[in-house]
Design a protein around this motif. Structure first.
Motif, short mmCIF file in Angstrom:
data_model
loop_
_atom_site.label_atom_id
_atom_site.label_comp_id
_atom_site.label_asym_id
_atom_site.label_seq_id
_atom_site.Cartn_x
_atom_site.Cartn_y
_atom_site.Cartn_z
N GLU A 3 38.62 7.83 48.32
CA GLU A 3 39.63 7.85 48.71
C GLU A 3 40.54 8.95 48.77
O GLU A 3 41.04 9.63 47.70
N GLU A 4 40.54 9.22 50.31
CA GLU A 4 41.73 11.03 50.42
C GLU A 4 42.89 10.91 50.46
O GLU A 4 43.40 9.75 50.26
N GLN A 5 42.98 11.70 49.35
CA GLN A 5 45.12 12.05 48.86
C GLN A 5 45.27 12.31 50.57
O GLN A 5 44.71 13.85 50.72
N THR A 6 46.73 12.17 50.21
CA THR A 6 47.60 12.56 51.23
C THR A 6 48.26 13.51 50.74
O THR A 6 49.14 13.25 49.30
N PHE A 7 48.54 14.61 51.20
CA PHE A 7 49.88 15.57 50.22
C PHE A 7 50.81 15.99 51.58
O PHE A 7 51.08 16.12 52.07
N PHE A 33 46.52 19.02 40.78
CA PHE A 33 46.49 17.86 41.94
C PHE A 33 45.30 17.27 41.60
O PHE A 33 45.27 16.49 42.76
N ASN A 34 44.29 17.14 40.85
CA ASN A 34 43.23 16.13 40.73
C ASN A 34 42.57 16.45 41.91
O ASN A 34 41.95 14.74 42.20
N ILE A 35 42.04 17.28 42.28
CA ILE A 35 41.14 17.68 43.66
C ILE A 35 40.02 18.49 42.72
O ILE A 35 40.59 19.67 42.43
N SER A 36 38.80 17.88 43.34
CA SER A 36 37.75 19.83 43.21
C SER A 36 37.52 20.46 43.93
O SER A 36 38.71 20.76 44.96
N GLU A 37 36.53 21.52 43.61
CA GLU A 37 36.74 22.73 44.25
C GLU A 37 36.21 22.22 45.77
O GLU A 37 36.33 23.38 46.44
N ILE A 43 40.74 21.57 52.86
CA ILE A 43 42.19 21.93 52.32
C ILE A 43 42.13 22.94 53.34
O ILE A 43 42.75 23.62 54.46
N MET A 44 41.72 24.30 52.56
CA MET A 44 41.46 25.66 53.37
C MET A 44 40.81 25.17 54.82
O MET A 44 41.03 26.64 55.13
N ARG A 45 39.67 24.91 54.36
CA ARG A 45 39.10 25.04 56.03
C ARG A 45 39.87 24.56 57.17
O ARG A 45 39.94 24.61 58.23
N HIS A 46 40.39 23.28 56.50
CA HIS A 46 41.43 22.05 58.03
C HIS A 46 43.39 23.15 57.88
O HIS A 46 43.62 22.81 58.86
N GLN A 47 43.36 24.12 56.69
CA GLN A 47 44.69 24.09 57.02
C GLN A 47 44.99 26.09 57.92
O GLN A 47 46.07 26.12 57.34
#
Length: 94
Positions: A3-7, A33-37, A43-47
Motif C-alpha cells: 500500500e502506498e503511503q501518503t505524506f 520515513f519507512n520507505i526504501s531507496e 518520489i524524487m521522480r514524481h516531485q
C-alpha cells in the motif's frame, strides 16, 4: 501489493531535502520515513522536474556517502567547525 503511503507536503519536502544532501544516506530516509531507496527515487521522480531528477540521479549514483555500506567506517556525522554548541536551548554567542 504494498500500500502506498501518503505524506504531508512538509514530509515530502523533508524527504527531498534529505535525498539532496550529500551526507545523508538512504538508510536514514528509510529509518525516518519507512520507505526504501527505490521508493525515495520514485518520489524524487514524481516531485522534481525531469531535468532536476536527471541531475540528482547523476549526482547520487555510486556516491559512497549516500549508501551506508559503501561509507568508510570512521565517517560519522558532519559538523562544521564554525558551528557552535547549543546549550540549554540557547545558542552560544560568538
Amino acid at each position: 501489493m504494498v500500500e502506498e503511503q501518503t505524506f504531508t507536503p512538509r514530509e515530502l519536502d523533508r524527504i527531498i531535502e534529505m535525498a539532496w544532501e550529500d551526507r545523508t544516506p538512504f538508510e536514514a530516509i528509510t529509518y525516518q520515513f519507512n520507505i526504501s531507496e527505490q521508493e525515495t527515487i520514485k518520489i524524487m521522480r514524481h516531485q522534481l522536474k525531469p531535468s532536476s531528477f536527471r541531475m540528482w540521479r547523476k549526482r547520487v549514483q555510486g556516491r559512497k556517502t549516500k549508501h551506508k555500506k559503501l561509507r568508510e567506517t570512521g565517517m560519522g556525522r558532519f559538523k562544521s567547525s564554525r558551528q557552535k554548541q547549543i546549550t540549554h536551548n540557547t545558542i552560544s554567542k560568538r
